[in-house]
Design an enzyme around this catalytic site. Structure first.
Site, mmCIF file in Angstrom:
data_model
loop_
_atom_site.group_PDB
_atom_site.id
_atom_site.type_symbol
_atom_site.label_atom_id
_atom_site.label_comp_id
_atom_site.label_asym_id
_atom_site.label_seq_id
_atom_site.Cartn_x
_atom_site.Cartn_y
_atom_site.Cartn_z
ATOM 1 N N GLU A 143 -7.048 51.288 -78.427
ATOM 2 C CA GLU A 143 -6.066 52.288 -78.114
ATOM 3 C C GLU A 143 -5.037 51.518 -77.090
ATOM 4 O O GLU A 143 -4.890 51.687 -76.489
ATOM 5 C CB GLU A 143 -6.495 53.002 -78.074
ATOM 6 C CG GLU A 143 -7.773 53.609 -79.596
ATOM 7 C CD GLU A 143 -8.091 55.354 -79.202
ATOM 8 O OE1 GLU A 143 -6.966 55.841 -79.314
ATOM 9 O OE2 GLU A 143 -8.531 55.084 -80.402
ATOM 10 N N ASN A 152 -12.652 52.514 -78.361
ATOM 11 C CA ASN A 152 -13.637 53.204 -78.709
ATOM 12 C C ASN A 152 -14.951 52.047 -79.699
ATOM 13 O O ASN A 152 -14.411 51.364 -80.577
ATOM 14 C CB ASN A 152 -13.328 54.280 -79.947
ATOM 15 C CG ASN A 152 -12.872 55.067 -79.965
ATOM 16 O OD1 ASN A 152 -13.113 56.140 -78.534
ATOM 17 N ND2 ASN A 152 -11.174 55.479 -79.785
ATOM 18 N N THR A 196 4.078 121.379 -104.297
ATOM 19 C CA THR A 196 4.392 120.710 -103.549
ATOM 20 C C THR A 196 4.909 120.038 -102.213
ATOM 21 O O THR A 196 6.193 120.134 -103.044
ATOM 22 C CB THR A 196 3.704 118.564 -103.754
ATOM 23 O OG1 THR A 196 2.828 119.406 -104.846
ATOM 24 C CG2 THR A 196 3.110 118.496 -102.954
#
Length: 1205
Positions: free
Chosen positions: A328, A343, A931
Site C-alpha cells: 500500500e 497486508n 367546542t
C-alpha cells in the site's frame, strides 16, 4: 517487544539440529530468531508438503470471505471445513462448508476466532491439510502461521517470518527502507505511552496518525490535529486495536494531507517469482476504513503506475514474499508516493482485481500453497493484462444518517440487484438473517465490472437501486450519493473526499412502505386495534359499492362539470358571495364528509372511504354550494386516532373534487385547536389551508366573543379565502321569556360581523335548538336588515325537527342550508339531504340536485357506515331527543356524553348528567355551547354528578372544591369573555387568587417561532418535515410527535381498507393495497407464531407472492417478562444506547455534574468504539448500566437531571 509468535521448544530443537553448537545466536528485538534459523526451522515441514494436492481445507474465519474460499475449493474439488462461534451458530458460512465445528465455547465472540490451539486441534482431529486465514482475525498473525506448519498443516499465505515482519508495521517500514522504497516519516518502533506520542508530535509537528501495529481495516487508527487530543486518541486507538487484533501496540506516522490511497496486488511463489496484478484505488474512505474500491486506479499516470508496481515487486522480492499480498502507498498531488504498509493476506477488495485481470486470487493462493510455481499457473508478468474497470462497494449494516452507527437485528426483506457484470459476495443475503453486534458490519460486497469507469459507475448505481433490504439500516443511500457525485465520476478522489462533501450525507428517505404496513398489520393482529374501539360492535366485512358515474361522453369522464368553485376562482370571494346572493334556488352544503360523521361516528371516518365516493360526488353534485370536509375535531382525530395527515386528506379530496368549494370550521383565534394561539399561528394556518385547497371558512367563537372571531376573519381574508363569520346560536328567539339571547342580540352581533367584512353570514345552531318558527323569525329579520349578504344556516337534527327548520329558514330567505346524505343524517347529525331536495323539488327554491343521485350516494354511505360500527352512536342512541330544547347539549357532545356514561357503567345516570348540564350552564353564566365552551359545561356537569353536588353546594363550597381544569381556565379568561360577563362571586371563589386574563387571550401571546419547531422536528424526524407538519406541531405538539413516530414505524396506514385498519386481517385473508397509482401490493396473512423468549411473535405473510414475516412484541406477555428499561423518548435527560453493543467504559458516576457534549460512556459494537456524549448539561441522577453489560439499541444508559440551557 513481546511477540506472540515466539517459538519455545520446537524452534530451539530445530535450531540445535541445524546449527553447530559453537554458533552464537543473539536474540534480536522482540525475541526474533535470525532469518536463516527461522527459515530452516520450518524448511523440512514445508518441503514435505510441496507438490502434494490439498484434499481438505479449513477457513479460520467467518462470513463472506469464508464462503468465497469455500467456493474456490469446491471448484478445485477440495473438501471444506468451517469453524463457527456460539454467536454464529446460525450463520451461513458454516452451512456452505462440507463440515463445520464449534470453536471457542464460552469465549467472547471475537476471541473464539483467535483461539489458535483449538483451531489447530480441530484441524488435526478432522484431517485438515491446509488452513486459509481469510482476512482479519488471525490472517496477519505469524504465530498462527507457524502453529499450522508445526502441526504439519499448510498455511495458505506467506511464511511465518514474512507474516511477522510485514505484520509489524515498524519492521515492514524498515524493510521498505532497506529495499529502497520511499516511506512516510514515522516512529522507528511502537510508541509505548501517550507521553512518547506527544514527544513525537512536538518533534515532527501535526497532523499525525496512530496505526495499529498488528492489523488494518481502520481499526485502531486515529488522526490527531490538536496536541490536547493526543492522549485521548492514543487510549482509544490502543483499546480498539487490542479488541480487534489481540494486541494494542501502535506506531505513529506523519499524516500526509490529501493523498490518494493506492495499493498494488502481488503474488509470489516459493522460488522467488513475484508478479503484480496492477493496482486498486481505495481513496474513498471513512475513518480510514475503505468504502469503495476501484481497479485499476482511474487516471493514474502510466509512469507512476510502472514505478509503483515495480517498487511493490522489489519489496516483495526483498523480503522473500510468497503467496498473495498487498503493498500500500499514499500518492500525493505532486506525484510522489510513499510506502505505508504490506497486508500479508488476501484483501477485502481482492474482488476488483480478479474482475479486471481474470485471475482467481483465492485459487492461486491455494495452488501456490500446494507448491505450484507462478509460470505453471500461467501467471508471468507479460501474461497479466487489464480488462476494463471494476468497482466494489462495501454494503454495511450502518446508518449513515446517524454517523454510520452500526445497526443490528433481523433482516426482514432481502432483494438484491443483479444483471450482467455484477458480482455479489455475501454471507447474509437472505431474509431472516440475524445481524449481531459482535462482528464487522459488512453485509454484501457488490462488485460491478464494465469497459470503463463511467459505465461501471452506471452499472453499480443501477444495481444498488435494485436492492431492497428491510429490518436493518444499510449504507446504500450513502453509496448512491457517492456514485452520483461529479468528483467520483471524474475518477479522481482523495482520502478527504467524504469529509469534504457533506452533501453525501443528505439522503432521500427510504419509504419502505410495504414492510411497514406488514408491521402494522402484525401489530394489530398480536396486540389489538391501534385506535380505541368504543362499542364492541365489529366493523362489517363488506366492501361498499361505489355507484357508477353515468358518463355522458368521454370528456365528462375526464372532467366533472363546473361548479361553484369555478365561480369562486373566477370572481374572487366578494364576487362569489354576490353570485350566491343572486342565486334563486336553495343551495346546500353537504356535511357528510365532516360534521355528520363527527356527530354519528365519533369523527372516525377515514380518508380512504371519502376518496372512493369523491369522483361520484364531483360529477353528480356539482351544484352543491360547498362540501364540508375539514376543520373542527377532524383535524386532531385524524392525527391522533386515524394516524393520517389532515393536510393530505385535504389535498387528496381537492384533487378528486376540483369543482365544489370546500368548507371548514375555524374556531376563530383557536384555529382548529382547543386553546388560544398566537396570531401568527392563525394567519399561517389559514394561508396553508387555502394553498392546499380550502375555500370557505366558517369562523366562530364558542362564546361569540367578537375579538376572537375577527382574528379568524382577518386571517382568512388575508389568505384569500371566503369569510363566513358565524353566530353560535343558543336559547330561543321565539320564546319571549328568554331575554339574554333575543332577536336584538343576534341582529347586533350580525351587524358587527358584517362591518368586520364577512362575505357570508353564518348561523351555527350546534345543538339543534332552532325551531321552525324561530328560524323563520330570525332569518327573515336578518334578511330584511342585511338583504345583500348571503345567509347560511347550520343545525343538528337531534330533536327531529331539523328538516322543518331548514325549510322554514329557506322560506324566510336563507341562501344556504346544511344537510347530510340520508344514511348519515338525523339524530345528532344534520337534516336529510333527500328530504329537503324532495320538499323543494317543484318550488322556486329547487336545489337542482337529483333525488336518484341522492339515493345512490346514500346507499354507499349506508354500507360504509357499517364499517364504523365500533363507533356507532346508535349503539346507545336509538332515537332523536326533544329534551335538547331544555338541556341545549350540542349534537356531537350529546353522543360523546352518552358514550362516556355507557362505557363507565353509568348509563342509568345519563339522564342525571343531562339535567345537571342545565344547572352547570346556569352556574357558568348561560353560555353559547360549542367546542370548547360546551366542554366546560359538560365537565362541570359530570363533576357535579360524580360528587353528588347541586348548584347551591357548588356556590357554597367553591373555595374548597377541586374543579376540572377546563372550568378553572374558563373563569381565568382563556376562552375569551362570555356574553354578559362572568358570574360572581362564583368566579372569585373558584379562582382562589389565580391570575385572570382580560381581553382577547391571544393578544398577549408571543409570536410562535416556526423555525425553532422546524429545527426540532428535523432533528428528530429528518428532512422529510414539511411546512404543514410544522403547523400541525404548532397546533398539537404532542399529538403530532406521536403521529410522526407512528408513521415512521408503520408507514401509510391510510391506504388500508377500513376494516383492516381497525381490527386487522383474518388468517388466510387476501387483500389488495394500492400504495399509489400503478403500485399495488398483494398481501395474504398466513399465521401468527408462538411467543419466543424475547416476548415476540412472528407473523407470517405473503407479499406479492413472496414469504415475508415480521416480529411483533406481545405487549401483554412482556408485562410478565423482565427487560432492561428503554430510554424515554422526548425526555431530555433520558440517555439511551445509540446502538447495540457492550459497555467498555463509564466515565462518570452518579452525582457528577456534566456539560453538554461531555463524554459520559463508551460502547463497543462490531469492533468499533463509540463515545456517548451528554445530550444536555446537568447532574447524573442514575446510571442504569455496568461495565461489560450487553445492550440493545435505545436501552437506558443513564438519567441526567438537566439544567435549563
Amino acid at each position: 517487544m513481546l511477540r506472540l509468535q515466539t517459538r519455545v521448544s520446537q524452534i530451539c530443537n530445530s535450531a540445535r539440529s541445524q546449527i553447530s553448537g559453537s554458533t552464537n545466536i543473539k536474540p534480536t528485538h522482540g525475541y526474533r530468531l535470525p532469518y536463516n534459523v527461522a527459515f530452516q526451522s520450518t524448511k523440512s515441514a514445508v518441503n514435505a508438503q510441496q507438490d502434494v494436492p490439498i484434499k481438505k481445507l479449513m477457513v479460520a474465519n467467518r462470513g463472506e470471505i469464508a464462503i468465497r474460499v469455500f467456493r474456490a475449493c469446491t471448484e478445485m474439488n477440495i473438501r471444506t471445513v468451517a469453524i463457527y462461534s456460539e454467536q454464529d451458530i446460525m450463520h451461513m458460512h458454516r452451512q456452505k462448508a462440507d463440515e463445520s465445528y464449534l470453536i471457542g465455547k464460552g469465549l467472547p465472540p471475537v476471541a473464539a476466532y483467535l483461539n489458535i490451539p483449538e483451531i489447530v486441534k480441530i484441524a488435526k482431529e478432522n484431517d485438515v491439510d491446509a488452513i486459509h486465514p481469510g482476512y482479519g482475525f488471525l490472517s496477519e498473525r505469524s504465530d498462527f502461521a507457524e502453529a499450522c506448519l508445526n502441526a504439519d498443516i499448510r498455511f495458505v499465505g506467506p511464511s511465518p517470518e514474512v507474516v511477522r515482519k510485514m505484520g509489524d508495521k515498524v519492521e515492514a517500514r524498515q524493510a521498505a527502507i532497506d529495499a529502497g522504497v520511499q516511506v512516510v516519516p514515522g516512529t522507528p518502533g511502537p510508541v509505548q505511552s501517550a507521553e512518547e506520542a506527544i514527544q513525537f508530535c512536538e518533534d515532527y509537528g501535526l497532523p499525525v496518525i496512530f496505526k495499529a501495529a498488528y492489523g488494518g481495516g481502520g481499526r485502531g487508527m486515529r488522526v490527531v490535529r490538536k496536541m490536547e487530543e493526543v492522549e485521548e486518541n492514543f487510549k482509544r486507538a490502543f483499546s480498539e486495536a487490542e479488541a480487534a487484533f489481540g494486541n494494542g501496540e501502535l506506531f505513529l506516522e506523519k499524516f500526509i494531507e490529501r493523498p490518494r490511497h493506492i495499493e498494488v496486488q502481488i503474488l509470489g511463489d516459493k522460488s522467488g517469482n513475484i508478479v503484480h496484478l496492477y493496482e486498486r484505488d481505495c481513496s474513498v474512505q471513512r475513518r480510514h476504513q475503505k468504502v469503495v474500491e476501484i481497479a485499476p486506479a482511474p487516471l493514474l499516470r502510466e509512469d507512476i503506475r510502472d514505478k509503483m508496481t515495480s517498487d511493490a515487486v522489489k519489496l516483495a522480492k526483498f523480503v522473500g514474499y510468497e503467496n498473495a499480498g498487498t503493498v500500500e502507498f499514499l500518492l500525493d498531488n505532486d506525484g510522489q508516493y510513499y510506502f505505508i504498509e504490506v497486508n500479508a493476506r488476501l484483501q477485502v477488495e481482492h474482488t476488483v482485481t480478479e474482475e479486471v485481470t481474470g485471475v482467481d486470487l483465492v485459487q492461486s493462493q491455494i495452488k501456490i500453497a500446494e507448491g505450484k510455481m507462478l509460470p505453471e499457473l500461467n501467471l508471468s508478468q507479460d501474461k497479466i493484462h487489464l480488462n476494463g474497470c471494476a468497482i466494489q462497494c462495501r454494503m454495511t449494516t450502518e446508518d449513515p444518517a446517524k454517523n454510520f452507527q452500526p445497526d443490528t437485528g433481523r433482516i426482514e426483506v432481502f432483494r438484491s440487484g443483479e444483471g450482467m457484470g455484477i458480482r455479489l459476495d455475501s454471507a447474509l443475503d437472505y431474509a431472516g438473517a440475524i445481524i449481531s453486534p459482535y462482528y464487522d458490519s459488512l453485509l454484501v460486497k457488490v462488485i460491478a465490472h464494465a469497459w470503463d469507469h463511467h459505465s461501471t459507475c452506471a452499472k453499480m448505481l443501477r444495481t444498488l437501486r435494485e436492492f431492497r433490504i428491510r429490518g436493518v439500516k444499510t449504507n446504500i443511500p450513502f453509496l448512491l450519493n457517492v456514485l452520483q457525485h461529479n468528483q467520483f465520476l471524474s475518477g479522481v478522489v482523495d482520502t478527504y473526499f467524504i469529509d469534504e462533501n457533506p452533501q453525501l450525507f443528505k439522503f432521500e428517505t427510504s419509504q419502505n412502505r410495504a414492510q411497514k404496513l406488514l408491521h402494522y398489520l402484525g401489530q394489530v393482529m398480536v396486540n389489538g386495534p391501534s385506535t380505541p374501539l368504543a362499542t364492541g360492535l365489529p366493523p362489517s366485512e363488506i366492501t361498499p359499492t361505489v355507484p357508477e358515474i353515468p358518463f355522458e361522453g368521454d370528456e365528462s369522464a375526464k372532467h366533472p362539470p363546473d361548479g361553484w368553485r369555478q365561480v369562486l376562482l373566477k370572481e374572487g370571494p366578494e364576487g362569489f358571495a354576490k353570485k350566491v346572493a343572486e342565486h334563486k334556488g336553495l343551495l346546500l352544503m353537504d356535511t357528510t364528509f365532516r360534521d355528520a360523521h363527527q356527530s354519528l361516528l365519533a369523527t372516525r371516518v377515514r380518508t380512504y372511504d371519502m376518496k372512493r365516493i369523491s369522483p361520484f360526488v364531483s360529477h353528480r353534485f356539482s351544484n352543491l354550494f360547498s362540501l364540508e370536509n375539514w376543520g373542527g375535531a377532524t383535524f386532531d382525530v385524524s392525527l391522533r386516532f386515524l394516524h393520517e395527515c389532515p393536510w393530505d386528506r385535504l389535498a387528496a379530496l381537492r384533487k378528486q373534487i376540483p369543482n365544489i368549494p370546500f368548507q371548514m370550521l375555524l374556531r376563530g383565534a383557536n384555529a382548529v385547536g382547543y386553546t388560544n394561539y398566537p396570531d401568527n399561528v392563525v394567519y399561517h394556518f389559514c394561508e396553508l389551508a387555502v394553498k392546499h385547497g380550502m375555500d370557505v371558512f366558517r369562523i366562530f367563537d364558542s362564546l361569540n366573543y367578537l375579538p376572537n372571531i375577527v382574528v379568524g376573519m382577518e386571517a382568512v381574508g388575508k389568505a384569500g379565502g371566503v369569510v363566513e363569520a358565524a353566530i353560535s346560536y343558543t336559547g330561543d328567539v321565539g320564546d319571549p321569556s328568554k331575554t339574554k339571547y333575543n332577536l336584538d342580540y343576534y341582529v347586533n352581533l350580525s351587524s358587527e360581523l358584517i362591518k368586520a367584512g364577512t362575505h357570508i353570514l353564518g348561523i351555527k345552531d350546534m345543538a339543534g335548538l332552532l325551531k321552525p318558527r324561530s328560524a323563520k323569525l330570525l332569518i327573515s329579520t336578518l334578511k330584511d336588515k342585511f338583504p345583500d349578504v348571503p345567509i347560511h344556516v347550520h343545525t343538528h337534527d337531534t330533536a327531529g325537527a331539523g328538516v322543518a327548520s331548514m325549510l322554514a329558514a329557506a322560506e324566510a330567505g336563507a341562501d344556504i342550508v346544511d344537510v347530510a346524505v340520508d344514511s348519515m343524517s338525523g339524530l345528532t347529525s344534520q337534516p336529510s339531504m333527500g328530504a329537503i331536495v324532495a320538499a323543494e323539488e317543484f318550488s322556486e327554491k329547487n336545489t337542482g340536485i337529483s333525488l336518484s343521485d341522492v339515493s345512490s350516494y346514500s346507499a354507499y354511505w349506508e354500507q360504509t357506515r357499517n364499517l364504523y360500527a365500533p363507533f356507532e352512536c346508535c349503539k346507545t342512541m336509538k332515537s332523536g331527543n326533544s329534551d335538547i330544547y331544555q338541556n341545549e347539549i350540542p349534537g356531537g357532545q350529546y353522543t360523546n356524553l352518552q358514550f362516556q356514561a355507557f362505557s363507565l357503567g353509568l348509563a342509568d345516570q345519563f339522564e342525571e348528567v343531562k339535567k345537571m348540564y342545565v344547572v352547570a350552564n346556569k352556574l357558568l353564566g348561560d353560555l353559547p355551547k360549542v367546542t370548547p365552551s360546551s366542554k366546560v359545561v359538560g365537565d362541570l356537569a359530570q363533576f357535579m354528578v360524580q360528587n353528588k353536588l347541586n348548584a347551591q353546594m357548588v356556590i357554597e363550597r367553591a373555595e374548597e372544591l377541586s374543579f376540572p381544569a377546563s372550568v378553572i381556565e374558563y373563569f381565568q379568561g382563556y376562552l375569551g369573555e362570555p356574553p354578559g360577563g362572568y358570574p360572581e362571586p362564583l368566579r372569585t371563589k373558584i379562582l382562589k387568587g389565580k391570575s385572570k386574563i382580560s381581553g382577547r387571550p391571544g393578544e398577549s401571546l408571543q409570536p410562535f417561532d416556526f423555525e425553532k419547531i422546524k429545527e426540532t422536528l428535523v432533528e428528530k424526524h429528518g428532512s422529510i418535515v414539511r411546512d404543514v407538519d410544522i403547523m400541525s406541531a404548532a397546533l398539537y405538539p404532542k399529538v403530532m410527535e406521536e403521529y410522526l413516530e407512528f408513521r415512521h414505524l408503520y408507514g401509510p396506514v391510510d391506504v388500508l381498507q377500513s376494516r383492516t385498519f381497525f381490527v386487522g386481517p383474518k388468517i388466510a385473508e387476501e387483500m389488495e393495497v394500492e400504495l399509489e397509482k400503478g403500485k399495488t401490493l398483494s398481501i395474504k396473512t398466513l399465521a401468527v407464531g408462538n411467543l419466543n423468549k424475547a416476548g415476540q411473535r412472528e407473523v407470517f405473510f405473503e407479499l406479492n407472492g413472496q414469504l415475508r414475516s415480521v416480529l411483533i412484541s406481545d405487549n401483554e406477555a412482556k408485562k410478565e417478562m423482565h427487560f432492561h428499561p428503554k430510554a424515554l423518548k422526548g425526555v431530555r435527560g433520558s440517555v439511551g444506547a445509540p446502538m447495540p453493543g457492550s459497555v467498555v467504559d463509564i466515565k462518570v458516576k452518579e452525582g457528577d455534574k456534566v456539560e453538554k457534549g461531555q463524554p459520559v460512556l463508551v460502547i463497543s459494537a462490531m469492533k468499533m468504539e463509540m463515545v456517548v456524549n451528554a445530550p444536555h448539561a446537568g447532574t447524573v441522577k442514575h446510571i442504569a448500566v455496568e461495565k461489560g453489560m450487553k445492550l440493545e439499541g435505545d436501552d437506558l444508559l443513564m438519567d441526567i437531571d438537566c439544567i435549563n440551557e
